[in-house]
Enzyme design. Structure first.
Site, PDB file in Angstrom:
ATOM      1  N   GLU A 179       0.827  -1.213   0.000  1.00 46.59           N
ATOM      2  CA  GLU A 179       0.000   0.000   0.000  1.00 46.59           C
ATOM      3  C   GLU A 179       0.860   1.261   0.000  1.00 46.59           C
ATOM      4  O   GLU A 179       0.364   2.362  -0.135  1.00 46.59           O
ATOM      5  CB  GLU A 179      -0.981  -0.003   1.181  1.00 46.59           C
ATOM      6  CG  GLU A 179      -0.371   0.039   2.573  1.00 46.59           C
ATOM      7  CD  GLU A 179       0.093  -1.333   3.101  1.00 46.59           C
ATOM      8  OE1 GLU A 179       0.537  -2.181   2.297  1.00 46.59           O
ATOM      9  OE2 GLU A 179       0.034  -1.527   4.325  1.00 46.59           O
ATOM     10  N   SER A 229       8.429  -8.900   5.413  1.00 50.34           N
ATOM     11  CA  SER A 229       9.257  -9.076   6.607  1.00 50.34           C
ATOM     12  C   SER A 229       9.012 -10.455   7.225  1.00 50.34           C
ATOM     13  O   SER A 229       7.956 -11.062   7.030  1.00 50.34           O
ATOM     14  CB  SER A 229       8.927  -7.974   7.611  1.00 50.34           C
ATOM     15  OG  SER A 229       7.540  -7.993   7.864  1.00 50.34           O
ATOM     16  N   CYS A 284      16.325  -6.759   0.250  1.00 42.96           N
ATOM     17  CA  CYS A 284      16.462  -7.972   1.077  1.00 42.96           C
ATOM     18  C   CYS A 284      17.806  -8.634   0.833  1.00 42.96           C
ATOM     19  O   CYS A 284      18.216  -9.502   1.596  1.00 42.96           O
ATOM     20  CB  CYS A 284      15.340  -8.938   0.784  1.00 42.96           C
ATOM     21  SG  CYS A 284      15.461  -9.601  -0.868  1.00 42.96           S
TER      22      CYS A 284
HETATM   23  P1  NAD Z   1       5.906  -5.979   5.146  1.00 45.64           P
HETATM   24  O1  NAD Z   1       6.064  -7.325   5.750  1.00 45.64           O
HETATM   25  O2  NAD Z   1       5.579  -4.838   6.025  1.00 45.64           O
HETATM   26  O3  NAD Z   1       4.755  -6.003   4.017  1.00 45.64           O
HETATM   27  C1  NAD Z   1       4.725  -6.976   2.998  1.00 45.64           C
HETATM   28  C2  NAD Z   1       3.284  -7.152   2.542  1.00 45.64           C
HETATM   29  O4  NAD Z   1       2.495  -7.631   3.635  1.00 45.64           O
HETATM   30  C3  NAD Z   1       2.631  -5.864   2.065  1.00 45.64           C
HETATM   31  O5  NAD Z   1       1.836  -6.137   0.946  1.00 45.64           O
HETATM   32  C4  NAD Z   1       1.777  -5.450   3.248  1.00 45.64           C
HETATM   33  O6  NAD Z   1       0.627  -4.728   2.888  1.00 45.64           O
HETATM   34  C5  NAD Z   1       1.382  -6.763   3.870  1.00 45.64           C
HETATM   35  N1  NAD Z   1       1.192  -6.656   5.320  1.00 45.64           N
HETATM   36  C6  NAD Z   1       1.687  -5.705   6.155  1.00 45.64           C
HETATM   37  N2  NAD Z   1       1.301  -5.964   7.417  1.00 45.64           N
HETATM   38  C7  NAD Z   1       0.566  -7.092   7.382  1.00 45.64           C
HETATM   39  C8  NAD Z   1      -0.090  -7.860   8.381  1.00 45.64           C
HETATM   40  N3  NAD Z   1      -0.059  -7.528   9.672  1.00 45.64           N
HETATM   41  N4  NAD Z   1      -0.745  -8.980   7.999  1.00 45.64           N
HETATM   42  C9  NAD Z   1      -0.775  -9.339   6.706  1.00 45.64           C
HETATM   43  N5  NAD Z   1      -0.168  -8.645   5.708  1.00 45.64           N
HETATM   44  C10 NAD Z   1       0.504  -7.533   6.052  1.00 45.64           C
HETATM   45  O7  NAD Z   1       7.245  -5.721   4.321  1.00 45.64           O
HETATM   46  P2  NAD Z   1       7.715  -4.372   3.637  1.00 45.64           P
HETATM   47  O8  NAD Z   1       8.107  -3.416   4.713  1.00 45.64           O
HETATM   48  O9  NAD Z   1       6.744  -3.957   2.612  1.00 45.64           O
HETATM   49  O10 NAD Z   1       9.020  -4.877   2.865  1.00 45.64           O
HETATM   50  C11 NAD Z   1      10.276  -4.991   3.465  1.00 45.64           C
HETATM   51  C12 NAD Z   1      10.526  -6.382   3.999  1.00 45.64           C
HETATM   52  O11 NAD Z   1      10.411  -7.329   2.932  1.00 45.64           O
HETATM   53  C13 NAD Z   1      11.925  -6.560   4.531  1.00 45.64           C
HETATM   54  O12 NAD Z   1      11.855  -7.344   5.687  1.00 45.64           O
HETATM   55  C14 NAD Z   1      12.656  -7.280   3.420  1.00 45.64           C
HETATM   56  O13 NAD Z   1      13.762  -8.034   3.835  1.00 45.64           O
HETATM   57  C15 NAD Z   1      11.569  -8.159   2.910  1.00 45.64           C
HETATM   58  N6  NAD Z   1      11.839  -8.583   1.547  1.00 45.64           N
HETATM   59  C16 NAD Z   1      12.213  -9.867   1.366  1.00 45.64           C
HETATM   60  C17 NAD Z   1      12.523 -10.305   0.085  1.00 45.64           C
HETATM   61  C18 NAD Z   1      12.945 -11.708  -0.138  1.00 45.64           C
HETATM   62  O14 NAD Z   1      13.004 -12.094  -1.289  1.00 45.64           O
HETATM   63  N7  NAD Z   1      13.226 -12.507   0.870  1.00 45.64           N
HETATM   64  C19 NAD Z   1      12.422  -9.436  -1.005  1.00 45.64           C
HETATM   65  C20 NAD Z   1      12.010  -8.126  -0.775  1.00 45.64           C
HETATM   66  C21 NAD Z   1      11.718  -7.717   0.518  1.00 45.64           C
END
Ligand code: NAD
Length: 499
Positions: A179, A229, A284
Site C-alpha cells: 500500500e 518481513s 532484502c
Molecule cells: P511488510 O512485511 O511490512 O509487508 C509486505 C506485505 O504484507 C505488504 O503487501 C503489506 O501490505 C502486507 N502486510 C503488512 N502488514 C501485514 C499484516 N499484519 N498482515 C498481513 N499482511 C501484512 O514488508 P515491507 O516493509 O513492505 O518490505 C520490506 C521487507 O520485505 C523486509 O523485511 C525485506 O527483507 C523483505 N523482503 C524480502 C525479500 C525476499 O526475497 N526474501 C524481497 C524483498 C523484501
C-alpha cells in the site's frame, strides 16, 4: 490545496474505486509530501476480485500455450518500451534513484523472458512401454486462482517474479501490492491488457491486513506467494497452510559479507558500499554486516569510510544522485532508533548518518552509517534494519566468521571475498544460506535459477521464479494408459505390476 487523487483497484480489466471507506496515504519520500490516497479493500472487494479471477480461469487455462506466449512476448515488448515511465513511477513513490529503478525493471524483464519459454518449461515426461502395451506420462497443470502479496521495496520486480510464471502456466493471478507504493501495479495491469491478456487473468486489489487475511482464508485461492518481513511471512505461511493452500513466503534478511585476509580490499570495499547503501539499504539482498577476518578489519574500514564520504544523497530523480530517501517517516525514525541503541549497547558509529537525517529537510532522508564493533546480541545485529546502515564485526578466523553466519536466524544471501578458490569452495559448501556470492556481493540468481533464502528468510519448500516457480504454480499429474489390445487383457485381481 488541490484534492489528492485516490488510487483504485484493477478488477476485471477496469479501475474500480474502493467502497470500504478506508484509505492509506502514499508519500513522495523525497519531498515528504503526501501525493495520493490508496483505497484499502474490505473482504467483499477481495471476494469480487477473486470471483473475477475464478471466472477468467476456465478460459485462460485452456488457452493454447502459443497464444499465452504471444501475449507474454507482447507484454515484454511493452515493458521494454515503457522502462522509463515505470522507473519514474518507482522513483516517485518508493524514492529509489532512476538508475536503480531502471535496474529493477531490467531484472523484472528477465522474469518475463523466462516465462516466455513456458511451452518448454511445461514439457512433461513420457515413458513408452512402461509395461506391456502400457505407456506412462506426466503433465503439469495450473492450480487455479493464485495470489501474490508483495513488499514496498520492489513494487515492479517482485510482482513480476510471481505473475509472469503464474500466468504463463495458465493460472489467474490476484496481486495485493504494498500500500506504500501501489501505482506501478496499475501500470503493469494496463500493459498486460494492451498485450492482449483477457480481463480477470490479472487483478489488483490494494489493501492491508484485512485484504491479506481474506486472501489467506478464501476458499477459491489455491496458492499464495508472499514477500515481506519475517514476522508477517511466518504468520502468512501458518494461516495459509492451515487453510490448505500451497505457500511460499519469503521473509527478511541479515546478509553477511565475509572478507578474508587475502581479499582484494579495494574490490571488497566497492562491493560492500554498493550492496549496503544501494536503494538506501532497502533491499532484502543488501549487505548489512561485513565480517572482517583478522588484520583485514582496519584497511577495509578505512576504505569503506573513504567511499561513504563521496556518496551523493538526494532526490532519486535528480541526475547524479546515488542514494535516495527511505520509504516513510516511521521507517526513518526506526533506523535512527537503531543507531541510538547501537551506541547505547557499546558499538561505535565510525560514520554517523543521523546528522544528515536532521539537516535534510522534509524528505525521509538518512545518511549512510557505519557501525564498528557490532556483535551478535546487540539489537543492531540481531534485527533487520533495512536502511543505509552497515556493521563491521571483527573475527579472528574463517571458522569463527562462518559459525556466526550459520548461527544467524536469517539465511537469505551471503558473500565471501577472497582470492583463495579452495576457501571459497569450502564456504559455498558449509554456509547455511540460500544464495551465495563469491566476490559478488548481491547474488540475486538470474531468472533461470530460483530465488530464495533458508531459515527465517523463507517459509515453504519452493523458491521463487525460475524452475521452482514453474513447479510452484503447477500440479503434476501422471497418466498410465493402455489401448484395447486383446493380447494384453485378462482378469487379474493381484496388485498391478510390470509384465
Ligand atoms: P511488510 O512485511 O511490512 O509487508 C509486505 C506485505 O504484507 C505488504 O503487501 C503489506 O501490505 C502486507 N502486510 C503488512 N502488514 C501485514 C499484516 N499484519 N498482515 C498481513 N499482511 C501484512 O514488508 P515491507 O516493509 O513492505 O518490505 C520490506 C521487507 O520485505 C523486509 O523485511 C525485506 O527483507 C523483505 N523482503 C524480502 C525479500 C525476499 O526475497 N526474501 C524481497 C524483498 C523484501
Amino acid at each position: 490545496m488541490p484534492e489528492l487523487k485516490t488510487i483504485h483497484h484493477w478488477i476485471n480489466g477496469k479501475l474500480q474505486a474502493s467502497q470500504s471507506g478506508r484509505t492509506s496515504p502514499v508519500w513522495n519520500p523525497a519531498t515528504g509530501n503526501q501525493q495520493a490516497w490508496v483505497g484499502l479493500a474490505d473482504c467483499s472487494e477481495v471476494d469480487s476480485a477473486v470471483q473475477s479471477s475464478k471466472d477468467a480461469f476456465l478460459l485462460w487455462r485452456s488457452t493454447p500455450l502459443s497464444r499465452r506466449t504471444e501475449i507474454l512476448f507482447k507484454f515484454r515488448e511493452l515493458v521494454d518500451a515503457n522502462r522509463r515511465e515505470i522507473a519514474d513511477l518507482l522513483t516517485l513513490e518508493h524514492g529509489k534513484t532512476t538508475a536503480d529503478a531502471l535496474g529493477e525493471v531490467a531484472r523484472g524483464l528477465e522474469n518475463i523472458e523466462f516465462a516466455c519459454g513456458v511451452s518448454s518449461h511445461l514439457k512433461g515426461g513420457y515413458s513408452e512401454q512402461a509395461s506391456r502395451g502400457v505407456d506412462v506420462y506426466q503433465i503439469r497443470q495450473p492450480l487455479g486462482v493464485v495470489a501474490g502479496i508483495t513488499p514496498f521495496n520492489f513494487p515492479a520486480m517482485v510482482p513480476m517474479w510471481m505473475f509472469a510464471n503464474a500466468i504463463a502456466c495458465g493460472n489467474t493471478f490476484l496481486l495485493k501490492p504494498s500500500e506504500r507504493d501501489p501505482s506501478v501495479s496499475l501500470l503493469l495491469a494496463e500493459l498486460l491488457q494492451r498485450a492482449g491478456l483477457p480481463d480477470g487473468v490479472f487483478n489488483v486489489v490494494h489493501g492491508d491486513k484485512v485484504a491479506v487475511d481474506r486472501l489467506l482464508s478464501h476458499p477459491d485461492i489455491q496458492a499464495v506467494s508472499f514477500v515481506g518481513s519475517t514476522p508477517i511471512a511466518r504468520e502468512v505461511y501458518q494461516k495459509a497452510t492451515q487453510n490448505g493452500k500451497r505457500v511460499q513466503a519469503l521473509g527478511g534478511a541479515k546478509n553477511h559479507m565475509l572478507v578474508l585476509p587475502d581479499a582484494d580490499i579495494e574490490m571488497a570495499a566497492d562491493a560492500a558500499i554498493s550492496a549496503a547503501f544501494g536503494s538506501a539499504g532497502e533491499r532484502c539482498m543488501a549487505i548489512s554486516v561485513v565480517v572482517a577476518v583478522g588484520d583485514v578489519a582496519e584497511p577495509i574500514i578505512e576504505a569503506i569510510k573513504a567511499r561513504i564520504s563521496k556518496i551523493k544523497v538526494g532526490s532519486g530523480g535528480e541526475p547524479g544522485t546515488e542514494m535516495g530517501p527511505v520509504i516513510s517517516p516511521e521507517h526513518r525514525n526506526r533506523i535512527l532508533n537503531h543507531l541510538e541503541d547501537a551506541v547505547k549497547q557499546g558499538a561505535r558509529l565510525a560514520v554517523d548518518g543521523r546528522e544528515d537525517a536532521a539537516t535534510s529537510g522534509p524528505g525521509f532522508f538518512v545518511g549512510c552509517s557505519l557501525i564498528d564493533g557490532m556483535k551478535p546480541g546487540m539489537r543492531c545485529y540481531d534485527e533487520e534494519i533495512f536502511g543505509p546502515v552497515l556493521g563491521i564485526v571483527r573475527v579472528s578466523s574463517y571458522r569463527e566468521g562462518l559459525d556466526m553466519i550459520n548461527s544467524c536466524p536469517f539465511g537469505n544471501g551471503t558473500a565471501i571475498f577472497t582470492r583463495d578458490g579452495g576457501a571459497a569452495r569450502q564456504f559455498q559448501s558449509e554456509v547455511e544460506v540460500g544464495m551465495v556470492g563469491i566476490n559478488v556481493p548481491i547474488p540475486v540468481p538470474v531468472s533461470y535459477y530460483s530465488f530464495g533464502g533458508w531459515k527465517s528468510s523463507l517459509f515453504g519448500d519452493l523458491h521463487m521464479y525460475g524452475p521452482e516457480g514453474i513447479q510452484f504454480y503447477t500440479r503434476s499429474k501422471v497418466v498410465t494408459s493402455r489401448w484395447p489390445d486383446a493380447g494384453t487383457s485378462s482378469v487379474d485381481l493381484g496388485f498391478p505390476q510390470v509384465r
